[in-house]
Design a protein around this motif. Structure first.
Motif, PDB file in Angstrom:
ATOM      1  N   LYS A   1      35.244  48.742  45.803  1.00 25.46           N
ATOM      2  CA  LYS A   1      35.049  47.460  45.118  1.00 25.46           C
ATOM      3  C   LYS A   1      33.821  47.510  44.207  1.00 25.46           C
ATOM      4  O   LYS A   1      33.830  46.950  43.104  1.00 25.46           O
ATOM      5  N   GLU A   2      32.776  48.183  44.664  1.00 28.78           N
ATOM      6  CA  GLU A   2      31.564  48.270  43.854  1.00 28.78           C
ATOM      7  C   GLU A   2      31.810  49.117  42.608  1.00 28.78           C
ATOM      8  O   GLU A   2      31.372  48.758  41.511  1.00 28.78           O
ATOM      9  N   HIS A   3      32.515  50.248  42.772  1.00 26.89           N
ATOM     10  CA  HIS A   3      32.879  51.066  41.618  1.00 26.89           C
ATOM     11  C   HIS A   3      33.668  50.229  40.610  1.00 26.89           C
ATOM     12  O   HIS A   3      33.386  50.251  39.405  1.00 26.89           O
ATOM     13  N   ARG A   4      34.655  49.510  41.114  1.00 25.49           N
ATOM     14  CA  ARG A   4      35.520  48.722  40.236  1.00 25.49           C
ATOM     15  C   ARG A   4      34.747  47.618  39.526  1.00 25.49           C
ATOM     16  O   ARG A   4      34.821  47.460  38.305  1.00 25.49           O
ATOM     17  N   ASP A   5      33.989  46.853  40.288  1.00 26.68           N
ATOM     18  CA  ASP A   5      33.274  45.710  39.707  1.00 26.68           C
ATOM     19  C   ASP A   5      32.245  46.165  38.678  1.00 26.68           C
ATOM     20  O   ASP A   5      32.073  45.519  37.627  1.00 26.68           O
TER      21      ASP A   5
ATOM     22  N   LYS B   1      32.413  45.190  34.660  1.00 29.13           N
ATOM     23  CA  LYS B   1      31.280  44.576  33.969  1.00 29.13           C
ATOM     24  C   LYS B   1      30.895  45.373  32.730  1.00 29.13           C
ATOM     25  O   LYS B   1      30.591  44.797  31.682  1.00 29.13           O
ATOM     26  N   LYS B   2      30.912  46.702  32.852  1.00 29.71           N
ATOM     27  CA  LYS B   2      30.540  47.541  31.714  1.00 29.71           C
ATOM     28  C   LYS B   2      31.539  47.374  30.579  1.00 29.71           C
ATOM     29  O   LYS B   2      31.165  47.268  29.408  1.00 29.71           O
ATOM     30  N   VAL B   3      32.828  47.342  30.913  1.00 34.32           N
ATOM     31  CA  VAL B   3      33.855  47.176  29.883  1.00 34.32           C
ATOM     32  C   VAL B   3      33.753  45.804  29.226  1.00 34.32           C
ATOM     33  O   VAL B   3      33.816  45.676  27.999  1.00 34.32           O
ATOM     34  N   SER B   4      33.578  44.775  30.023  1.00 26.77           N
ATOM     35  CA  SER B   4      33.502  43.412  29.477  1.00 26.77           C
ATOM     36  C   SER B   4      32.253  43.225  28.632  1.00 26.77           C
ATOM     37  O   SER B   4      32.231  42.400  27.717  1.00 26.77           O
ATOM     38  N   GLY B   5      31.205  44.011  28.913  1.00 24.45           N
ATOM     39  CA  GLY B   5      29.969  43.890  28.148  1.00 24.45           C
ATOM     40  C   GLY B   5      29.822  44.948  27.090  1.00 24.45           C
ATOM     41  O   GLY B   5      28.715  45.182  26.591  1.00 24.45           O
TER      42      GLY B   5
ATOM     43  N   ILE C   1      47.029  41.625  45.334  1.00 22.25           N
ATOM     44  CA  ILE C   1      46.250  40.695  44.526  1.00 22.25           C
ATOM     45  C   ILE C   1      45.181  41.469  43.753  1.00 22.25           C
ATOM     46  O   ILE C   1      44.853  42.603  44.087  1.00 22.25           O
ATOM     47  N   LEU C   2      44.632  40.833  42.731  1.00 28.00           N
ATOM     48  CA  LEU C   2      43.660  41.482  41.868  1.00 28.00           C
ATOM     49  C   LEU C   2      42.441  41.970  42.649  1.00 28.00           C
ATOM     50  O   LEU C   2      41.912  43.053  42.385  1.00 28.00           O
ATOM     51  N   GLU C   3      41.986  41.191  43.612  1.00 28.46           N
ATOM     52  CA  GLU C   3      40.799  41.539  44.388  1.00 28.46           C
ATOM     53  C   GLU C   3      41.001  42.815  45.204  1.00 28.46           C
ATOM     54  O   GLU C   3      40.049  43.502  45.551  1.00 28.46           O
ATOM     55  N   ASN C   4      42.257  43.156  45.463  1.00 29.66           N
ATOM     56  CA  ASN C   4      42.551  44.341  46.276  1.00 29.66           C
ATOM     57  C   ASN C   4      43.019  45.508  45.414  1.00 29.66           C
ATOM     58  O   ASN C   4      43.536  46.497  45.930  1.00 29.66           O
ATOM     59  N   CYS C   5      42.825  45.423  44.113  1.00 32.51           N
ATOM     60  CA  CYS C   5      43.343  46.421  43.186  1.00 32.51           C
ATOM     61  C   CYS C   5      42.216  47.174  42.498  1.00 32.51           C
ATOM     62  O   CYS C   5      41.219  46.582  42.074  1.00 32.51           O
ATOM     63  N   ILE C   6      42.367  48.492  42.368  1.00 29.67           N
ATOM     64  CA  ILE C   6      41.425  49.299  41.590  1.00 29.67           C
ATOM     65  C   ILE C   6      42.220  50.310  40.763  1.00 29.67           C
ATOM     66  O   ILE C   6      42.997  51.097  41.305  1.00 29.67           O
TER      67      ILE C   6
ATOM     68  N   ALA D   1      44.355  43.821  35.555  1.00 29.90           N
ATOM     69  CA  ALA D   1      43.535  44.944  36.007  1.00 29.90           C
ATOM     70  C   ALA D   1      43.388  46.001  34.909  1.00 29.90           C
ATOM     71  O   ALA D   1      42.288  46.514  34.663  1.00 29.90           O
ATOM     72  N   LEU D   2      44.474  46.296  34.221  1.00 28.30           N
ATOM     73  CA  LEU D   2      44.432  47.302  33.160  1.00 28.30           C
ATOM     74  C   LEU D   2      43.616  46.826  31.961  1.00 28.30           C
ATOM     75  O   LEU D   2      42.963  47.634  31.287  1.00 28.30           O
ATOM     76  N   THR D   3      43.630  45.538  31.721  1.00 27.56           N
ATOM     77  CA  THR D   3      42.814  44.979  30.646  1.00 27.56           C
ATOM     78  C   THR D   3      41.337  45.025  31.010  1.00 27.56           C
ATOM     79  O   THR D   3      40.482  45.399  30.199  1.00 27.56           O
ATOM     80  N   LEU D   4      41.034  44.669  32.244  1.00 28.14           N
ATOM     81  CA  LEU D   4      39.642  44.642  32.692  1.00 28.14           C
ATOM     82  C   LEU D   4      39.005  46.032  32.690  1.00 28.14           C
ATOM     83  O   LEU D   4      37.809  46.172  32.423  1.00 28.14           O
ATOM     84  N   CYS D   5      39.803  47.062  32.996  1.00 27.74           N
ATOM     85  CA  CYS D   5      39.257  48.418  33.056  1.00 27.74           C
ATOM     86  C   CYS D   5      39.356  49.149  31.727  1.00 27.74           C
ATOM     87  O   CYS D   5      38.821  50.253  31.590  1.00 27.74           O
ATOM     88  N   GLY D   6      40.049  48.549  30.758  1.00 28.42           N
ATOM     89  CA  GLY D   6      40.230  49.226  29.475  1.00 28.42           C
ATOM     90  C   GLY D   6      41.073  50.482  29.591  1.00 28.42           C
ATOM     91  O   GLY D   6      40.930  51.416  28.814  1.00 28.42           O
TER      92      GLY D   6
END
Length: 250
Positions: A79-83, A87-91, A45-50, A11-16
Protein backbone atom coordinates in the motif's frame (compact mmCIF):
# COMPACT_ATOMS: atom_id res chain seq x y z
CA UNK A 1 -12.72 -12.86 -11.68
CA UNK A 2 -10.56 -9.74 -11.51
CA UNK A 3 -11.27 -6.13 -10.64
CA UNK A 4 -14.31 -4.48 -12.24
CA UNK A 5 -13.59 -2.22 -15.21
CA UNK A 6 -14.25 0.96 -13.24
CA UNK A 7 -11.61 0.02 -10.65
CA UNK A 8 -9.14 -1.05 -13.32
CA UNK A 9 -9.56 2.20 -15.23
CA UNK A 10 -9.02 4.33 -12.14
CA UNK A 11 -5.99 2.34 -10.96
CA UNK A 12 -4.31 2.46 -14.37
CA UNK A 13 -4.93 6.19 -14.60
CA UNK A 14 -3.56 6.84 -11.13
CA UNK A 15 -0.35 4.90 -11.83
CA UNK A 16 0.12 6.24 -15.35
CA UNK A 17 0.38 2.62 -16.51
CA UNK A 18 3.62 2.28 -14.56
CA UNK A 19 4.56 -0.39 -12.04
CA UNK A 20 4.05 0.88 -8.49
CA UNK A 21 7.19 -0.89 -7.27
CA UNK A 22 9.88 -0.51 -9.97
CA UNK A 23 8.20 2.50 -11.64
CA UNK A 24 8.93 1.48 -15.22
CA UNK A 25 6.33 2.33 -17.85
CA UNK A 26 4.49 -0.86 -18.82
CA UNK A 27 1.93 0.13 -21.43
CA UNK A 28 -0.26 -2.93 -21.91
CA UNK A 29 2.22 -5.18 -20.07
CA UNK A 30 0.72 -4.45 -16.67
CA UNK A 31 -1.39 -6.44 -14.22
CA UNK A 32 -3.60 -5.56 -11.26
CA UNK A 33 -2.69 -7.38 -8.07
CA UNK A 34 -4.90 -7.95 -5.03
CA UNK A 35 -2.95 -6.60 -2.05
CA UNK A 36 -5.01 -8.83 0.21
CA UNK A 37 -5.71 -12.02 -1.68
CA UNK A 38 -9.33 -12.91 -2.35
CA UNK A 39 -8.74 -16.27 -0.69
CA UNK A 40 -8.15 -14.34 2.57
CA UNK A 41 -11.10 -12.00 2.19
CA UNK A 42 -9.62 -9.37 -0.13
CA UNK A 43 -12.16 -7.37 -2.12
CA UNK A 44 -12.21 -6.18 -5.74
CA UNK A 45 -11.95 -2.53 -4.73
CA UNK A 46 -9.49 0.25 -5.50
CA UNK A 47 -8.04 0.23 -1.97
CA UNK A 48 -7.05 -3.42 -2.44
CA UNK A 49 -5.51 -2.94 -5.89
CA UNK A 50 -1.89 -2.29 -6.90
CA UNK A 51 -0.77 -2.12 -10.57
CA UNK A 52 2.43 -4.09 -11.21
CA UNK A 53 4.66 -5.04 -14.13
CA UNK A 54 4.93 -8.72 -15.02
CA UNK A 55 8.23 -9.16 -13.16
CA UNK A 56 7.13 -7.51 -9.92
CA UNK A 57 3.79 -9.31 -10.08
CA UNK A 58 5.58 -12.64 -10.35
CA UNK A 59 7.42 -11.80 -7.12
CA UNK A 60 4.10 -11.66 -5.29
CA UNK A 61 3.86 -15.44 -5.49
CA UNK A 62 7.32 -15.98 -4.05
CA UNK A 63 8.39 -16.33 -0.44
CA UNK A 64 5.30 -18.00 0.98
CA UNK A 65 4.62 -16.72 4.53
CA UNK A 66 4.58 -20.32 5.75
CA UNK A 67 8.03 -20.95 4.23
CA UNK A 68 11.13 -19.62 6.05
CA UNK A 69 13.11 -18.63 2.95
CA UNK A 70 12.65 -15.14 1.49
CA UNK A 71 10.99 -11.95 2.66
CA UNK A 72 7.60 -11.43 1.11
CA UNK A 73 5.89 -8.10 0.57
CA UNK A 74 3.52 -7.19 3.39
CA UNK A 75 0.13 -5.64 2.71
CA UNK A 76 1.25 -2.44 4.43
CA UNK A 77 4.39 -2.22 2.30
CA UNK A 78 2.46 -2.73 -0.94
CA UNK A 79 0.00 0.00 0.00
CA UNK A 80 2.85 2.38 0.79
CA UNK A 81 4.56 1.65 -2.54
CA UNK A 82 1.28 2.24 -4.36
CA UNK A 83 0.26 5.39 -2.52
CA UNK A 84 3.71 6.97 -2.90
CA UNK A 85 3.70 6.30 -6.63
CA UNK A 86 0.15 7.58 -7.08
CA UNK A 87 1.18 10.81 -5.35
CA UNK A 88 4.24 11.17 -7.57
CA UNK A 89 2.20 10.65 -10.74
CA UNK A 90 -0.56 13.03 -9.65
CA UNK A 91 2.06 15.66 -8.78
CA UNK A 92 4.06 15.25 -11.98
CA UNK A 93 3.13 18.72 -13.20
CA UNK A 94 4.74 20.12 -10.04
CA UNK A 95 7.88 18.12 -10.76
CA UNK A 96 8.27 19.98 -14.05
CA UNK A 97 8.00 23.37 -12.44
CA UNK A 98 10.99 25.68 -12.84
CA UNK A 99 10.74 26.37 -9.11
CA UNK A 100 11.83 22.84 -8.27
CA UNK A 101 15.53 22.43 -7.48
CA UNK A 102 16.76 19.77 -9.91
CA UNK A 103 20.18 19.46 -8.26
CA UNK A 104 19.40 16.04 -6.76
CA UNK A 105 18.03 14.74 -10.07
CA UNK A 106 21.09 15.98 -11.95
CA UNK A 107 23.36 14.27 -9.44
CA UNK A 108 21.49 10.98 -9.77
CA UNK A 109 21.48 11.29 -13.56
CA UNK A 110 25.26 11.70 -13.51
CA UNK A 111 25.68 8.71 -11.20
CA UNK A 112 23.67 6.43 -13.49
CA UNK A 113 25.25 7.68 -16.71
CA UNK A 114 28.75 7.06 -15.31
CA UNK A 115 27.93 3.36 -14.93
CA UNK A 116 27.98 3.13 -18.73
CA UNK A 117 31.72 3.34 -19.23
CA UNK A 118 33.43 3.05 -22.61
CA UNK A 119 33.90 -0.68 -22.00
CA UNK A 120 30.26 -1.24 -21.03
CA UNK A 121 29.02 0.71 -24.04
CA UNK A 122 31.28 -1.30 -26.33
CA UNK A 123 30.03 -4.68 -25.11
CA UNK A 124 26.40 -3.59 -25.25
CA UNK A 125 26.33 -1.76 -28.57
CA UNK A 126 29.21 -3.04 -30.71
CA UNK A 127 30.57 -6.43 -29.65
CA UNK A 128 29.03 -9.87 -30.16
CA UNK A 129 28.21 -10.69 -26.56
CA UNK A 130 26.74 -14.01 -27.68
CA UNK A 131 30.31 -15.31 -27.64
CA UNK A 132 32.46 -14.18 -24.73
CA UNK A 133 33.22 -11.08 -22.70
CA UNK A 134 35.42 -10.17 -19.69
CA UNK A 135 33.95 -11.55 -16.48
CA UNK A 136 33.75 -8.24 -14.58
CA UNK A 137 32.38 -6.11 -17.43
CA UNK A 138 28.94 -5.67 -15.92
CA UNK A 139 29.74 -5.63 -12.19
CA UNK A 140 28.57 -2.00 -12.10
CA UNK A 141 25.12 -3.13 -13.24
CA UNK A 142 24.80 -5.34 -10.17
CA UNK A 143 25.78 -2.44 -7.92
CA UNK A 144 23.27 -0.20 -9.69
CA UNK A 145 20.42 -2.63 -9.03
CA UNK A 146 21.42 -2.84 -5.36
CA UNK A 147 21.32 0.94 -5.08
CA UNK A 148 17.83 1.03 -6.58
CA UNK A 149 16.44 -0.36 -3.31
CA UNK A 150 17.39 2.91 -1.58
CA UNK A 151 14.37 5.26 -1.40
CA UNK A 152 16.72 8.19 -2.08
CA UNK A 153 17.73 6.58 -5.37
CA UNK A 154 14.69 8.08 -7.04
CA UNK A 155 14.14 11.02 -9.36
CA UNK A 156 11.81 13.81 -8.29
CA UNK A 157 10.84 14.21 -11.93
CA UNK A 158 8.29 11.48 -12.57
CA UNK A 159 9.08 11.22 -16.29
CA UNK A 160 12.75 10.54 -15.58
CA UNK A 161 11.79 8.09 -12.84
CA UNK A 162 9.78 6.14 -15.43
CA UNK A 163 12.79 6.08 -17.74
CA UNK A 164 14.99 4.90 -14.89
CA UNK A 165 12.52 2.11 -14.12
CA UNK A 166 12.57 0.93 -17.73
CA UNK A 167 16.38 1.04 -17.83
CA UNK A 168 16.75 -0.94 -14.60
CA UNK A 169 14.14 -3.42 -15.82
CA UNK A 170 16.11 -4.09 -19.01
CA UNK A 171 19.32 -4.45 -16.99
CA UNK A 172 17.65 -6.93 -14.66
CA UNK A 173 16.40 -9.02 -17.61
CA UNK A 174 19.89 -8.99 -19.17
CA UNK A 175 21.73 -9.98 -15.98
CA UNK A 176 19.21 -12.70 -15.12
CA UNK A 177 19.56 -14.33 -18.53
CA UNK A 178 23.34 -13.94 -18.52
CA UNK A 179 23.62 -15.57 -15.09
CA UNK A 180 21.89 -18.72 -16.32
CA UNK A 181 23.34 -18.96 -19.82
CA UNK A 182 27.01 -18.00 -19.47
CA UNK A 183 29.91 -19.78 -17.79
CA UNK A 184 33.29 -18.66 -16.45
CA UNK A 185 36.40 -19.80 -18.30
CA UNK A 186 40.00 -18.74 -17.71
CA UNK A 187 41.48 -18.07 -21.14
CA UNK A 188 45.18 -17.15 -21.26
CA UNK A 189 45.02 -15.90 -17.69
CA UNK A 190 41.84 -13.83 -18.11
CA UNK A 191 38.44 -14.78 -16.68
CA UNK A 192 35.78 -14.65 -19.38
CA UNK A 193 32.03 -15.19 -19.41
CA UNK A 194 31.29 -17.53 -22.30
CA UNK A 195 28.07 -18.88 -23.77
CA UNK A 196 27.36 -22.47 -24.76
CA UNK A 197 27.71 -21.34 -28.36
CA UNK A 198 31.26 -20.17 -27.61
CA UNK A 199 32.09 -23.49 -25.96
CA UNK A 200 30.85 -25.38 -28.99
CA UNK A 201 33.16 -23.37 -31.25
CA UNK A 202 36.21 -23.47 -28.97
CA UNK A 203 35.97 -26.59 -26.81
CA UNK A 204 34.37 -29.16 -29.08
CA UNK A 205 31.60 -29.44 -26.51
CA UNK A 206 28.89 -31.75 -27.88
CA UNK A 207 27.42 -33.97 -25.14
CA UNK A 208 24.52 -36.41 -25.43
CA UNK A 209 25.92 -37.83 -28.68
CA UNK A 210 24.65 -34.86 -30.68
CA UNK A 211 26.47 -33.70 -33.77
CA UNK A 212 28.31 -30.38 -33.85
CA UNK A 213 25.69 -28.95 -36.21
CA UNK A 214 22.75 -30.07 -34.10
CA UNK A 215 24.19 -28.74 -30.88
CA UNK A 216 25.34 -25.49 -32.49
CA UNK A 217 21.87 -24.81 -33.83
CA UNK A 218 20.31 -25.63 -30.47
CA UNK A 219 22.29 -22.95 -28.64
CA UNK A 220 22.58 -20.34 -31.37
CA UNK A 221 19.23 -18.99 -30.20
CA UNK A 222 20.58 -18.46 -26.68
CA UNK A 223 23.54 -16.49 -28.02
CA UNK A 224 21.18 -14.35 -30.10
CA UNK A 225 18.89 -13.83 -27.10
CA UNK A 226 21.79 -12.53 -25.05
CA UNK A 227 22.71 -10.11 -27.83
CA UNK A 228 19.08 -8.97 -28.07
CA UNK A 229 18.91 -8.32 -24.32
CA UNK A 230 22.18 -6.37 -24.46
CA UNK A 231 20.73 -4.26 -27.28
CA UNK A 232 17.59 -3.66 -25.22
CA UNK A 233 19.73 -2.32 -22.36
CA UNK A 234 21.59 -0.05 -24.77
CA UNK A 235 18.35 1.27 -26.28
CA UNK A 236 16.88 1.93 -22.83
CA UNK A 237 20.05 3.74 -21.81
CA UNK A 238 20.03 5.93 -24.93
CA UNK A 239 16.39 6.86 -24.35
CA UNK A 240 17.12 7.60 -20.69
CA UNK A 241 20.00 9.90 -21.65
CA UNK A 242 18.13 11.74 -24.42
CA UNK A 243 14.95 12.39 -22.47
CA UNK A 244 16.64 13.13 -19.14
CA UNK A 245 18.97 15.71 -20.68
CA UNK A 246 15.97 17.45 -22.20
CA UNK A 247 13.98 17.42 -18.97
CA UNK A 248 16.94 18.53 -16.87
CA UNK A 249 18.08 21.17 -19.37
CA UNK A 250 21.54 19.59 -19.68
Amino acid sequence: MGFPESVANEALTLCGRCCCICHKFCGTKIELHHIKQKAYGGEDILENCIPLCFDCHSDMGKADPKHPKGKRYSEAELKEHRDNWYKKVSGSSFCHSEEVDSTADKKLFKEISEVFTTSVRYWLAEADIGGSHPYHTFDSFVELLHKSDDPFFEFLNVEIEKLKGSLLGSIKDFLSYKAVNTFVRNIYGEDLCVTRQWMINHEDWTPHNMSYEEYSELYEEQAQKLNDLATAVWNSYCEFIRQSRRLLNL
